[in-house]
Design a protein around this motif. Structure first.
Motif, PDB file in Angstrom:
ATOM      1  N   LYS A 184      -8.721  10.392  -8.808  1.00  0.00           N
ATOM      2  CA  LYS A 184      -9.023  11.220  -8.239  1.00  0.00           C
ATOM      3  C   LYS A 184      -8.425  12.023  -8.058  1.00  0.00           C
ATOM      4  O   LYS A 184      -7.285  12.233  -8.403  1.00  0.00           O
ATOM      5  CB  LYS A 184      -8.792  10.613  -6.531  1.00  0.00           C
ATOM      6  CG  LYS A 184      -9.970   9.495  -5.813  1.00  0.00           C
ATOM      7  CD  LYS A 184      -9.399   9.540  -4.454  1.00  0.00           C
ATOM      8  CE  LYS A 184     -10.465   8.539  -3.791  1.00  0.00           C
ATOM      9  NZ  LYS A 184     -10.423   7.968  -2.469  1.00  0.00           N
TER      10      LYS A 184
ATOM     11  N   SER B  64      -9.327   0.714  -8.474  1.00  0.00           N
ATOM     12  CA  SER B  64     -10.018   0.126  -7.367  1.00  0.00           C
ATOM     13  C   SER B  64      -9.599  -0.385  -5.931  1.00  0.00           C
ATOM     14  O   SER B  64      -9.588   0.177  -5.192  1.00  0.00           O
ATOM     15  CB  SER B  64     -11.608  -0.200  -8.145  1.00  0.00           C
ATOM     16  OG  SER B  64     -10.983  -1.541  -8.738  1.00  0.00           O
ATOM     17  N   LYS B  65      -8.048  -1.185  -6.521  1.00  0.00           N
ATOM     18  CA  LYS B  65      -8.295  -2.162  -4.872  1.00  0.00           C
ATOM     19  C   LYS B  65      -6.584  -1.008  -4.089  1.00  0.00           C
ATOM     20  O   LYS B  65      -6.630  -1.238  -3.396  1.00  0.00           O
ATOM     21  CB  LYS B  65      -7.361  -3.727  -5.924  1.00  0.00           C
ATOM     22  CG  LYS B  65      -8.384  -4.050  -5.936  1.00  0.00           C
ATOM     23  CD  LYS B  65      -7.915  -5.548  -6.697  1.00  0.00           C
ATOM     24  CE  LYS B  65      -8.882  -6.890  -6.553  1.00  0.00           C
ATOM     25  NZ  LYS B  65      -8.498  -8.449  -6.735  1.00  0.00           N
TER      26      LYS B  65
ATOM     27  N   TYR C  45     -13.024   6.600 -11.655  1.00  0.00           N
ATOM     28  CA  TYR C  45     -12.188   5.967 -10.741  1.00  0.00           C
ATOM     29  C   TYR C  45     -10.986   7.045 -10.651  1.00  0.00           C
ATOM     30  O   TYR C  45      -9.428   6.243 -10.146  1.00  0.00           O
ATOM     31  CB  TYR C  45     -11.862   5.172 -11.700  1.00  0.00           C
ATOM     32  CG  TYR C  45     -12.847   3.938 -12.043  1.00  0.00           C
ATOM     33  CD1 TYR C  45     -12.287   2.736 -11.397  1.00  0.00           C
ATOM     34  CD2 TYR C  45     -13.565   3.792 -12.742  1.00  0.00           C
ATOM     35  CE1 TYR C  45     -12.499   1.168 -11.380  1.00  0.00           C
ATOM     36  CE2 TYR C  45     -14.367   2.115 -12.765  1.00  0.00           C
ATOM     37  CZ  TYR C  45     -13.764   1.796 -11.968  1.00  0.00           C
ATOM     38  OH  TYR C  45     -15.253   0.587 -12.212  1.00  0.00           O
TER      39      TYR C  45
ATOM     40  N   THR D 193      -9.327  -2.746 -12.223  1.00  0.00           N
ATOM     41  CA  THR D 193      -8.444  -3.745 -10.645  1.00  0.00           C
ATOM     42  C   THR D 193      -8.149  -2.691 -10.453  1.00  0.00           C
ATOM     43  O   THR D 193      -7.840  -2.671  -8.756  1.00  0.00           O
ATOM     44  CB  THR D 193      -8.598  -5.084 -11.122  1.00  0.00           C
ATOM     45  OG1 THR D 193      -9.012  -5.149 -12.115  1.00  0.00           O
ATOM     46  CG2 THR D 193      -7.858  -5.355 -10.215  1.00  0.00           C
TER      47      THR D 193
ATOM     48  N   GLY E 187      -6.146   1.763  -4.796  1.00  0.00           N
ATOM     49  CA  GLY E 187      -7.142   3.236  -4.675  1.00  0.00           C
ATOM     50  C   GLY E 187      -7.814   3.261  -2.865  1.00  0.00           C
ATOM     51  O   GLY E 187      -7.742   4.045  -2.126  1.00  0.00           O
ATOM     52  N   GLU E 188      -8.499   2.255  -2.414  1.00  0.00           N
ATOM     53  CA  GLU E 188      -8.803   1.409  -1.402  1.00  0.00           C
ATOM     54  C   GLU E 188      -7.756   1.418  -0.208  1.00  0.00           C
ATOM     55  O   GLU E 188      -8.281   2.554   1.128  1.00  0.00           O
ATOM     56  CB  GLU E 188      -9.480   0.226  -0.908  1.00  0.00           C
ATOM     57  CG  GLU E 188     -10.830   0.098  -1.820  1.00  0.00           C
ATOM     58  CD  GLU E 188     -11.420  -1.798  -2.098  1.00  0.00           C
ATOM     59  OE1 GLU E 188     -10.322  -2.214  -1.247  1.00  0.00           O
ATOM     60  OE2 GLU E 188     -12.043  -2.414  -2.460  1.00  0.00           O
ATOM     61  N   GLY E 189      -6.316   1.903  -0.514  1.00  0.00           N
ATOM     62  CA  GLY E 189      -5.492   1.576   0.358  1.00  0.00           C
ATOM     63  C   GLY E 189      -5.263   3.589   0.601  1.00  0.00           C
ATOM     64  O   GLY E 189      -4.076   3.890   1.918  1.00  0.00           O
TER      65      GLY E 189
ATOM     66  N   SER F 137       1.010  -1.360   0.175  1.00  0.00           N
ATOM     67  CA  SER F 137      -0.374  -0.136   0.412  1.00  0.00           C
ATOM     68  C   SER F 137       0.600   1.468   0.089  1.00  0.00           C
ATOM     69  O   SER F 137       0.785   1.793   1.106  1.00  0.00           O
ATOM     70  CB  SER F 137      -0.947   0.120   1.269  1.00  0.00           C
ATOM     71  OG  SER F 137      -1.964   1.000   1.422  1.00  0.00           O
TER      72      SER F 137
END
Length: 309
Positions: free
Chosen positions: A190, A158-159, A188, A155, A161-163, A103
């Motif tokens: 930012k 999103s994956k 998707y 993928t 970016g969650e962290g 991350s």
């Protein structure tokens, strides 16, 4: 900080092979040492790939990655930018294993599938290979596709970016900018975006001022002022395109991943040498280079205290 220039340094990559330069870092120890030296020379961002210490090939091995990340972060506060490209021959799952576990503050994100040709380098080194795998590795690029489908990009974004990981969006051609605009429209991406305009890679847009201007003008039409940008130019075009980017208010990427040289006919003996060359150009233009913390603020990064390594 609007007038500060971010220097990124791509330490080793997955393009060049050990035979091509005795100074290319192809072991974890060499990657760590050269990354720290590049940061000390003025690189605010270190773009990283991992290499296997035994085979010297690019690897997605989690233990090797964490060893590299921890040792570099113990010695420098530079932003550590992990590849999600890995190499042309890795699956998307292999490419994401280490970034998802670590991350990081920043990851690369390639904005489209493409031919990524390195096979043309074979003739220069034929019969001189240090490792048996090198010629086959390069030849495989003739029929391979560097896969980055819309599903792959979704993928990655999103994956990671969650962290809170942000992205260096690598755009090798004009169509990649339109792919990025598509992902922005779908939520998707930012802001602020950090776009790497890449010229001079076989399979992408060619080098030269006209192509760089076209890429920049296209980005302006698509994104207005909602982005920061940098230039990555392959081979002998690294320094002149970087200089052009500096005069245009952009940021710059150098490093042995992209070029093995430090001037006409002179091989770079380290990543730090290339950083020093472009730093002299930037400061000679009466501009200031950004520190790692200034780069974090400019790119909206989450901070080194929020990584997992």
């Amino acid at each position: 900080m609007a007038d500060k220039t971010i220097i990124s340094c791509a330490i080793t990559g997955a393009t060049h092979t050990p035979t091509m330069s005795p100074w290319l870092p192809v072991t974890p120890d060499a990657i760590v040492r050269q990354a720290i030296d590049a940061a000390n020379a003025g690189a605010a961002i270190l773009h990283l790939h991992a290499r296997d210490p035994l085979t010297q090939r690019p690897t997605g091995d989690l233990d090797i990655w964490f060893d590299i990340l921890r040792r570099i972060s113990a010695e420098t506060d530079a932003v550590l930018n992990m590849t999600t490209g890995g190499s042309t021959y890795m699956t998307i799952e292999e490419r994401l294993t280490a970034p998802l576990a670590a991350s990081p503050e920043l990851c690369s994100c390639n904005m489209g599938s493409m031919n990524f040709g390195t096979y043309m380098m074979i003739e220069k080194y034929r019969g001189k290979w240090v490792n048996d795998w090198e010629e086959e590795y390069l030849e495989a690029s003739r029929s391979a596709i560097f896969r980055n489908t819309f599903a792959d990009i979704e993928t990655i974004m999103s994956k990671l970016g969650e962290g809170g990981t942000r992205f260096e969006f690598e755009c090798y051609d004009v169509g990649h900018l339109y792919n990025l605009a598509h992902m922005l429209d779908r939520g998707y991406v930012k802001l602020p975006m950090f776009i790497q305009l890449i010229v001079g890679t076989l399979g992408g847009i060619g080098p030269g001022p006209e192509n760089l201007m076209f890429m920049k003008e296209t980005a302006d039409r698509l994104f207005g002022k909602d982005y920061r940008w940098s230039v990555l130019a392959g081979g002998r075009h690294q320094l002149n395109m970087g200089t052009m980017a500096a005069t245009m208010g952009g940021n710059i990427r150098v490093g042995l991943e992209d070029s093995l040289y430090a001037g006409r006919g002179r091989m770079a003996q380290s990543n730090a040498e290339q950083v020093g060359l472009i730093r002299n150009v930037v400061e000679g233009l009466t501009m200031d280079i950004a520190t790692p913390d200034e780069a974090r603020a400019m790119l909206g990064l989450k901070g080194r205290d929020k990584v997992k390594f």
